[in-house]
Design an enzyme around this catalytic site. Structure first.
Site, PDB file in Angstrom:
ATOM      1  N   GLY A 164      53.561 -73.564  83.533  1.00  0.00           N
ATOM      2  CA  GLY A 164      53.847 -72.537  82.547  1.00  0.00           C
ATOM      3  C   GLY A 164      54.152 -73.076  81.164  1.00  0.00           C
ATOM      4  N   ARG A 292      48.139 -69.636  92.067  1.00  0.00           N
ATOM      5  CA  ARG A 292      48.660 -68.268  92.017  1.00  0.00           C
ATOM      6  C   ARG A 292      47.722 -67.407  91.175  1.00  0.00           C
ATOM      7  NH1 ARG A 292      50.294 -68.596  86.779  1.00  0.00           N
ATOM      8  NH2 ARG A 292      51.188 -70.578  86.102  1.00  0.00           N
TER       9      ARG A 292
END
Length: 449
Positions: A164, A292
């Site tokens: 991230g 994901r």
């Protein structure tokens, strides 16, 4: 198909998964913190379970509470969304121990994909182009300095468990490397509970390209094209588009094939992305793999017509992929702007508060993924995202025109609220971006008004 599915998340991604469940005939179950009791995802679900106070570590990250909610509500599966527990192999193992299907890759694959150093080794063995660097954690500052001298500056220090955009520091000389190494180790331990770091050659101003892949339990792996995620701040994405304006047809086929090979090498299952750095001469380098669903998945859905969340769920049930690579057809162009409660004039500082007015745009080619409505609270406890605004067009110019129109239509008001709407409008009007020439240093070089 599952009868009941628990969404271990909040905000727009929880709403997105609930909608996919409805279309698949699955009863969706929400979890929420005390701060989210009146949230849209709670209202839309069939059942909702409070899992703790506002702090994420006591609610959305509290595994016993999440598992307890799933068991109590009779959920057969858990969709983790993105963030929170979505890339936690321990959580996936606990799900399995409780007879609950985790919608994502198996724990061992997740652990390998989530460890950047391990992934580098796997990709080197698979023959993917990987930047010079280390495939083992760097044990000491002296070792880091020796490696930096060998691979050449600038170098980037990365947390092995990072993601991230967090756990990254760039060093352009030995002095900066001393600081970057020590700070990244300390931050990685604090954020991820894992202080291991590795080093890699740093590219100045490449493009960031990610390829969407799907893989089932039967060895079938396909890619659904790429997204260009080069407009970033602090290594975190702000605008994404697909297909990338930088790729030729031949290079697009090469990078897609490389992504499939990467997924096969690591034994991936589910929906994920393989991330690359692209240089101006067309050379691309493997960067990392994300196990994901991504924030920007609607871009791929818009150009491919594939519901990626539904595909995740079908794979988790045990269904084979409904598509072969030859059946994949990408049409038009799509772009996504992340509308955040942030003040770009103060280095994107969050501006939490209450939305007194919320009017999303509409019209041809426009999609809005949001959990907000009038009187919704943008909590200081979580991500500052208000909505994801997606525009599709038969070509890039049309998509950009539609996005400009949608940004102009969007209305967000609240006491002290600042948003990224005007910032996005400035980017879309910038001639460098309009020509499709934005790189990861775009905001440094071309800070929009």
């Amino acid at each position: 198909m599952f009868e009941r599915l628990l969404i271990a998340n909040r905000g727009e991604i929880a709403v997105r998964v609930i909608r996919a469940c409805r279309e698949l005939g699955i009863s969706p179950i929400a979890v929420y913190s005390a701060a989210d009791a009146d949230s849209l995802h709670v209202e839309l679900a069939d059942d909702a379970v409070c899992i703790g106070p506002a702090a994420a570590k006591a609610s959305y990250l509290h595994i016993p509470n999440v598992i307890g909610a799933a068991v109590k509500s009779g959920a057969q599966a858990i969709h983790p969304g993105y963030g929170f527990l979505s890339e936690d192999p321990y959580f996936a193992e606990i799900c399995a121990e409780n007879g609950i299907v985790f919608i994502g890759p198996p724990p061992d694959v997740m652990e390998s994909a989530g460890d950047k150093a391990i992934t580098r080794r796997v990709m080197i063995e698979a023959g993917l182009p990987v930047l010079p660097g280390t495939s083992e954690a760097v044990a000491s500052l002296d070792e880091a300095l020796t490696i930096g001298g060998r691979i050449g500056y600038p170098v980037v220090v990365k947390a092995a468990a990072g993601g991230g955009g967090r756990g990254i520091a760039v060093a352009r000389d030995p002095h900066q490397l001393r600081t970057a190494y020590l700070e990244t180790r300390r931050n990685a331990q604090a954020i991820f509970g894992d202080g291991r770091v590795y080093l890699e050659r740093f590219l100045d101003g490449p493009r960031h390209i990610e390829v969407q892949i799907l893989a089932d339990d039967y060895g079938n792996v396909i890619h659904l094209g790429e997204r260009d995620c080069s407009v970033q701040r602090r290594h975190q994405k702000l605008i994404e588009e697909g297909p990338s304006p930088a790729l030729t047809a031949d290079r697009r086929a090469e990078i897609g094939t490389a992504a499939v090979r990467a997924a096969e090498a690591i034994g991936y299952r589910g929906a994920g992305t393989v991330e690359f750095l692209l240089e101006d001469d067309g050379q691309f380098w493997f960067m990392e793999m994300n196990g994901r669903i991504q924030v920007e998945h609607p871009v791929t859905e818009a150009i491919s017509g594939v519901d990626l969340v539904a595909a995740q769920i079908r794979i988790a049930v045990g269904e084979p992929l409904a598509l072969t690579q030859e059946m994949v057809s990408l049409t038009g162009h799509a772009i996504e702007c992340r509308i955040n409660a942030e003040d770009p004039g103060r280095d994107f500082a969050p501006t939490p508060g209450v939305l007194t007015a919320y009017r999303p745009p509409d019209g041809p080619g426009i999609r809005v993924d949001s959990h907000c409505r009038p009187d919704a609270r943008i909590s200081p406890h979580y991500d500052s995202m208000i909505a994801k605004l997606i525009a599709w067009g038969p070509d890039r110019d049309t998509a950009l025109r539609r996005m400009r129109r949608a940004l102009d239509e969007m209305r967000l008001d609240g006491p002290g609220l600042r948003t990224t709407i005007d910032f996005h409008r400035g980017v879309l009007d910038d001639p460098v971006f309009c020509r499709g020439e934005a790189h990861t240093d775009f905001l440094t070089r071309r800070r929009p008004a």
